[in-house]
Design a protein around this motif. Structure first.
Motif, mmCIF file in Angstrom:
data_model
loop_
_atom_site.group_PDB
_atom_site.id
_atom_site.type_symbol
_atom_site.label_atom_id
_atom_site.label_comp_id
_atom_site.label_asym_id
_atom_site.label_seq_id
_atom_site.Cartn_x
_atom_site.Cartn_y
_atom_site.Cartn_z
ATOM 1 N N ASP A 16 0.865 -1.181 0.000
ATOM 2 C CA ASP A 16 0.000 0.000 0.000
ATOM 3 C C ASP A 16 0.898 1.225 0.000
ATOM 4 O OD1 ASP A 16 -1.897 1.957 0.369
ATOM 5 O OD2 ASP A 16 -2.674 1.165 2.264
ATOM 6 N N TRP A 17 1.065 1.818 -1.181
ATOM 7 C CA TRP A 17 1.985 2.943 -1.345
ATOM 8 C C TRP A 17 1.221 4.201 -1.750
ATOM 9 C CZ3 TRP A 17 5.426 0.044 -5.454
ATOM 10 C CH2 TRP A 17 6.027 -1.083 -4.867
ATOM 11 N N PRO A 19 -0.184 8.482 -1.218
ATOM 12 C CA PRO A 19 -0.950 9.310 -0.293
ATOM 13 C C PRO A 19 -2.262 8.646 0.132
ATOM 14 C CG PRO A 19 -1.134 10.146 -2.540
ATOM 15 C CD PRO A 19 -0.092 9.076 -2.574
ATOM 16 N N ARG A 20 -2.567 8.726 1.419
ATOM 17 C CA ARG A 20 -3.803 8.112 1.923
ATOM 18 C C ARG A 20 -5.041 8.758 1.315
ATOM 19 N NH1 ARG A 20 -1.593 3.614 3.274
ATOM 20 N NH2 ARG A 20 -0.378 4.517 1.570
ATOM 21 N N ASP A 21 -4.933 10.025 0.904
ATOM 22 C CA ASP A 21 -6.083 10.704 0.323
ATOM 23 C C ASP A 21 -6.108 10.625 -1.202
ATOM 24 O OD1 ASP A 21 -3.904 12.324 -0.076
ATOM 25 O OD2 ASP A 21 -4.904 14.191 0.481
ATOM 26 N N PRO A 24 -7.504 5.349 -4.794
ATOM 27 C CA PRO A 24 -6.850 4.037 -4.764
ATOM 28 C C PRO A 24 -6.954 3.317 -6.112
ATOM 29 C CG PRO A 24 -8.517 4.264 -3.017
ATOM 30 C CD PRO A 24 -8.749 5.353 -4.012
ATOM 31 N N TYR A 50 -1.387 8.672 -7.306
ATOM 32 C CA TYR A 50 -2.405 7.721 -6.859
ATOM 33 C C TYR A 50 -1.908 6.905 -5.675
ATOM 34 C CZ TYR A 50 -4.896 8.823 -11.151
ATOM 35 O OH TYR A 50 -5.564 9.487 -12.153
ATOM 36 N N ARG A 51 -2.847 6.392 -4.905
ATOM 37 C CA ARG A 51 -2.549 5.410 -3.866
ATOM 38 C C ARG A 51 -2.635 4.038 -4.527
ATOM 39 N NH1 ARG A 51 -6.234 4.319 1.603
ATOM 40 N NH2 ARG A 51 -4.910 2.632 2.476
ATOM 41 N N ILE A 53 -2.223 -0.167 -4.512
ATOM 42 C CA ILE A 53 -2.347 -1.310 -3.608
ATOM 43 C C ILE A 53 -2.315 -2.588 -4.436
ATOM 44 C CG2 ILE A 53 -3.895 -2.463 -1.964
ATOM 45 C CD1 ILE A 53 -5.061 0.572 -1.657
ATOM 46 N N LEU A 86 -8.887 -1.521 4.720
ATOM 47 C CA LEU A 86 -8.212 -0.287 4.307
ATOM 48 C C LEU A 86 -9.204 0.840 4.033
ATOM 49 C CD1 LEU A 86 -5.475 -1.726 1.879
ATOM 50 C CD2 LEU A 86 -5.327 -1.271 4.341
ATOM 51 N N ASP A 87 -10.500 0.536 4.143
ATOM 52 C CA ASP A 87 -11.587 1.484 3.882
ATOM 53 C C ASP A 87 -11.414 2.164 2.521
ATOM 54 O OD1 ASP A 87 -13.993 2.753 4.369
ATOM 55 O OD2 ASP A 87 -13.056 4.459 5.391
ATOM 56 N N LEU A 88 -11.257 1.338 1.487
ATOM 57 C CA LEU A 88 -11.054 1.857 0.134
ATOM 58 C C LEU A 88 -12.378 2.323 -0.459
ATOM 59 C CD1 LEU A 88 -8.601 -0.859 -1.241
ATOM 60 C CD2 LEU A 88 -8.061 1.303 -0.070
#
Length: 276
Positions: A16-17, A19-21, A24, A50-51, A53, A86-88
């Motif tokens: 999981d690379w 930014p969290r915001d 995804p 992008y995030r 995963i 991960l609450d994607l």
């Protein structure tokens, strides 16, 4: 990198690379590989903000070598567990080959708001095996041959596949990459023989027709016309017809493993689709 534990106690490894915001983008690998098969794409989309995963399917890579659960329903449930942990939200799910089947099954069942778009690359839907309802499919004897070769000498089989049909290296004039062959073998041998054996049935005999009909989000269907593993004519055009909102993009002469042989082309096209 991290792990989650599914309701049946299976450990699923994931990367999981970014930014969290960031939006995804979730990558689903093919048989018998791992999240590492998406390294090029993950770095590319990471560089665009992008995030990204990617997970190792159960029995593959660094995830648990489980005695059971090697079927598309369980694979999709594992993805749902990961997305929940991960609450994607508004994610783009990109699946190659077997991973494309996993994406179809997951997206068709996903909670509202979880999925924005999907991408199927050289993917196994609608169904691979030949039958009365799928006369253009591959005979069951083809997949029986896969099982026999795996059981007899998995290490050699996992050299023969990438050296030949997977990347199209058996075609005249092909530019062979020993690194791709070695990396395919490395990823394959990390996984469990029982999982790989049983997954052959999952990717070849699962019928995704109803899953495809249920999917409402936009889907990019990308497939090489010289795919020797998942033949083009019995896959991509039929999948696009079943989807409500599909974009079919055909790649003349590209092989099954085109995400690795032509990443520059595929990455740009997926990026344009995600941004559209």
């Amino acid at each position: 990198m991290g792990t989650i534990t599914t309701p049946d106690g299976t450990t699923i490894f994931y990367k999981d690379w970014g930014p969290r915001d960031g939006q995804p983008i979730v990558f689903h690998h093919g048989w018998p590989l791992s999240a590492d098969d998406w390294d090029n794409q993950m770095l590319f989309f990471l560089s665009h903000g992008y995030r990204v995963i990617a997970h190792d399917r159960r029995g593959h890579g660094r995830s648990s070598q489980t005695p059971s659960g090697h079927d598309m329903d369980t694979y999709a449930a594992d993805v749902a567990a990961l997305a929940g942990a991960l609450d994607l939200r508004d994610a783009v799910h990109v699946g190659h080959s077997t991973g494309g089947g996993e994406v179809a099954r997951y997206v068709a069942r996903a909670e509202p708001g979880r999925v924005a778009k999907a991408v199927l690359v050289g993917a196994v839907p609608p169904v691979m095996v030949k039958s009365e309802s799928n006369p253009g499919g591959l005979p069951i004897e083809v997949f029986d041959g896969f099982r026999a070769a795996l059981a007899a000498n998995r290490a050699q089989f996992f050299i023969d596949v990438p050296s030949g049909p997977f990347y199209g290296f058996n075609r005249p004039g092909a530019e062979v990459s020993q690194g791709l062959i070695d990396n395919w073998w490395r990823q394959g041998m990390m996984g469990a023989a029982n999982a790989h054996y049983e997954c052959i049935k999952a990717f070849s005999e699962t019928d995704f027709t109803e899953d495809l009909r249920k999917i409402d989000v936009p889907v990019l269907v990308a497939h090489g016309t010289d795919d020797q593993v998942v033949p083009y004519e019995d896959s991509a055009p039929l999948t696009a017809e079943l989807l409500k909102n599909a974009t079919l993009k055909s790649y003349e002469g590209y092989p099954h493993g085109m995400l690795s042989t032509h990443p520059d082309v595929l990455n740009a096209d997926i990026l344009a689709f995600v941004r559209s």
